[in-house]
Motif scaffolding. Structure first.
Motif: not given
Length: 65
Positions: A1-26
């Motif tokens: 897995n990649s290290s996450p990045v926080y930006y404007k209330g969201a967290v972004y990261f990639g995964n070994i499953d081949g997806y790029i994810y964006s999650l609500h930080a809170k």
């Protein structure tokens, strides 16, 4: 897995499953996910509201934050 990045209330990261994810930080709730054709082990970077992340499919993706 990649290290996450926080930006404007969201967290972004990639995964070994081949997806790029964006999650609500809170809440941790999924905002969106984007499928690539290979695992992602590198961390995303953000420039001018765009997420850049590479995949093992030899592609650099640029997605809106």
């Amino acid at each position: 897995n990649s290290s996450p990045v926080y930006y404007k209330g969201a967290v972004y990261f990639g995964n070994i499953d081949g997806y790029i994810y964006s999650l609500h930080a809170k809440s941790g709730r999924l905002r969106w996910k984007f499928q690539t054709e290979g695992p992602i082990t590198g961390s995303p970077i953000l420039v001018d509201d765009v997420i850049y992340i590479g995949s093992a499919d030899h592609t650099l993706y640029a997605l809106p934050a």
